[in-house]
Design a protein around this motif. Sequence first.
Motif, PDB file in Angstrom:
ATOM      1  N   ILE A   1      -8.706  -5.336  -5.923  1.00 43.30           N
ATOM      2  CA  ILE A   1      -8.844  -5.797  -4.546  1.00 43.30           C
ATOM      3  C   ILE A   1      -9.970  -6.837  -4.520  1.00 43.30           C
ATOM      4  CG2 ILE A   1      -9.570  -5.108  -2.217  1.00 43.30           C
ATOM      5  CD1 ILE A   1      -8.252  -2.391  -2.732  1.00 43.30           C
TER       6      ILE A   1
ATOM      7  N   GLN B   1      -2.284   0.635  -3.642  1.00 46.36           N
ATOM      8  CA  GLN B   1      -3.448  -0.228  -3.814  1.00 46.36           C
ATOM      9  C   GLN B   1      -4.297  -0.175  -2.537  1.00 46.36           C
ATOM     10  OE1 GLN B   1      -2.839  -4.451  -4.218  1.00 46.36           O
ATOM     11  NE2 GLN B   1      -4.726  -4.746  -5.384  1.00 46.36           N
ATOM     12  N   GLU B   2      -5.304   0.665  -2.572  1.00 45.66           N
ATOM     13  CA  GLU B   2      -6.191   0.841  -1.422  1.00 45.66           C
ATOM     14  C   GLU B   2      -7.471   1.506  -1.876  1.00 45.66           C
ATOM     15  OE1 GLU B   2      -7.025   4.040   0.387  1.00 45.66           O
ATOM     16  OE2 GLU B   2      -6.488   4.865  -1.555  1.00 45.66           O
TER      17      GLU B   2
ATOM     18  N   THR C   1      -1.367  -5.345   1.930  1.00 46.54           N
ATOM     19  CA  THR C   1      -0.398  -5.518   3.017  1.00 46.54           C
ATOM     20  C   THR C   1       0.781  -6.427   2.686  1.00 46.54           C
ATOM     21  OG1 THR C   1      -1.783  -7.290   3.931  1.00 46.54           O
ATOM     22  CG2 THR C   1      -2.114  -5.068   4.813  1.00 46.54           C
TER      23      THR C   1
ATOM     24  N   ASN D   1     -13.190  -1.836  -5.697  1.00 45.13           N
ATOM     25  CA  ASN D   1     -12.340  -3.018  -5.546  1.00 45.13           C
ATOM     26  C   ASN D   1     -12.020  -3.647  -6.894  1.00 45.13           C
ATOM     27  OD1 ASN D   1     -12.349  -2.728  -2.788  1.00 45.13           O
ATOM     28  ND2 ASN D   1     -13.781  -4.395  -2.395  1.00 45.13           N
TER      29      ASN D   1
ATOM     30  N   VAL E   1       0.824  -1.211   0.000  1.00 49.83           N
ATOM     31  CA  VAL E   1       0.000   0.000   0.000  1.00 49.83           C
ATOM     32  C   VAL E   1       0.860   1.264   0.000  1.00 49.83           C
ATOM     33  CG1 VAL E   1      -0.212   0.065   2.534  1.00 49.83           C
ATOM     34  CG2 VAL E   1      -1.957   1.159   1.089  1.00 49.83           C
TER      35      VAL E   1
ATOM     36  N   TYR F   1      -4.644  -8.472   2.447  1.00 48.25           N
ATOM     37  CA  TYR F   1      -5.261  -7.154   2.643  1.00 48.25           C
ATOM     38  C   TYR F   1      -5.802  -7.047   4.059  1.00 48.25           C
ATOM     39  CZ  TYR F   1      -5.306  -7.129  -2.473  1.00 48.25           C
ATOM     40  OH  TYR F   1      -4.934  -7.192  -3.792  1.00 48.25           O
TER      41      TYR F   1
ATOM     42  N   ILE G   1      -6.612  -1.914   2.597  1.00 52.47           N
ATOM     43  CA  ILE G   1      -5.237  -1.639   2.192  1.00 52.47           C
ATOM     44  C   ILE G   1      -4.522  -2.936   1.827  1.00 52.47           C
ATOM     45  CG2 ILE G   1      -5.018   0.483   3.553  1.00 52.47           C
ATOM     46  CD1 ILE G   1      -3.488  -1.146   5.664  1.00 52.47           C
TER      47      ILE G   1
ATOM     48  N   PHE H   1     -12.300   1.055   4.933  1.00 55.45           N
ATOM     49  CA  PHE H   1     -11.205   1.123   3.960  1.00 55.45           C
ATOM     50  C   PHE H   1     -10.463  -0.202   3.894  1.00 55.45           C
ATOM     51  CE2 PHE H   1      -9.567   2.456   8.020  1.00 55.45           C
ATOM     52  CZ  PHE H   1      -8.227   2.112   8.077  1.00 55.45           C
TER      53      PHE H   1
ATOM     54  N   THR I   1     -10.606   5.941  -4.381  1.00 55.00           N
ATOM     55  CA  THR I   1      -9.248   5.535  -4.007  1.00 55.00           C
ATOM     56  C   THR I   1      -8.413   6.766  -3.686  1.00 55.00           C
ATOM     57  OG1 THR I   1      -7.317   4.241  -4.693  1.00 55.00           O
ATOM     58  CG2 THR I   1      -8.450   5.480  -6.414  1.00 55.00           C
TER      59      THR I   1
END
Length: 354
Positions: A103, A66-67, A143, A98, A61, A155, A141, A139, A196
């Motif tokens: 995501i 990417q979040e 990871t 997403n 992230v 995530y 994120i 939210f 985002t």
Amino acid sequence: MLNIQIEKTNQPKQKPEPEELVFGAVFTDHMFVMDYEISQGWHNPKIVPYQPITLEPSAMVFHYGQEMFEGMKAYKGVDGRVLLFRPEKNIERTNKTNDRICIPQIDEDDMLQAIKALVDIDKDWIPNAGGTALYIRPFIIATDPYLGVRPSNTYKFMVIACPVGAYYKEGINPVKIWVETEYVRAVPGGVGEAKTGGNYAASIKAQMKAKERGYTQVLWLDGVERKYVEEVGTMNVFFKINGEIITPELTGSILAGVTRNSVIELLNAWGERVVERRITIDEIYEAHKAGILEEVFGTGTAAVISPVGELNYRGDMITINNNEIGALSQKIYDTITGLQTGAIKDEFGWTVEV
């Protein structure tokens, strides 16, 4: 259905007085956390005391952005109930974001359950003064501790909340808006329609420029021809011209606002003439010159309705409706806030009780 493990805080924080509330500065006692791994999917849902999170410095992230996040509110109803406003729309938009950001999808019922559970535990944090609410920030994120451009394999999904007052210091009074011509927010095919953080990071430069000139927010023009109106900072935007209400159509670079959708449905229910189409900044200025630009207002979860009293486009400043809130803007604001608090009967099925 999620089996949410709950750990309550043994050190509850002091709650601010309603008149002391500012937006996004004080957070409730608890937060929701759930993890994702490819082999397990979304798992380990829990509510824990609000606390820092620990991530590797190489967490993706931080390096590739990417979040995603959402924003919604819980309200103390006039009858004491705790109400959410159209949460299914925010959850639906979560999965659209997403998809764009790669995501994993999150089960819509699980997300609603998580939000309700956190709000229920921290419901004493919901202020009940006029114009206040509990702002909810879900939210996700990435990871993975990995340096390389690809979707993460792990995530965290989290939900935090904070009691809030008015988003703008002006409250429901008209704001001054700077029309941005140098920077752009988004282009079709990009991530403008996704919720985002990169969209907002890209907007800060123009917002600072506007603030230095005494303006509250930025009106964004399209990123290709630099002439079509898109959004006002963190809000969608509407123009009432000669009795017709116009809002920019969703072309892929504009966020599909929940409040925007609610306003359109309200206007249709009231028999107002409302259209979604492309509109140029020149058309707006020509309407003002002709005396038919009646109202301009922004819509969003944070501010609900924010009337615009002044526009500045290349140094040409125009005043809208004598820098006063218009009758339509006031009616929309009163109706939506009335629905959100249960003061007005919900004929649309928009409110959800916690």
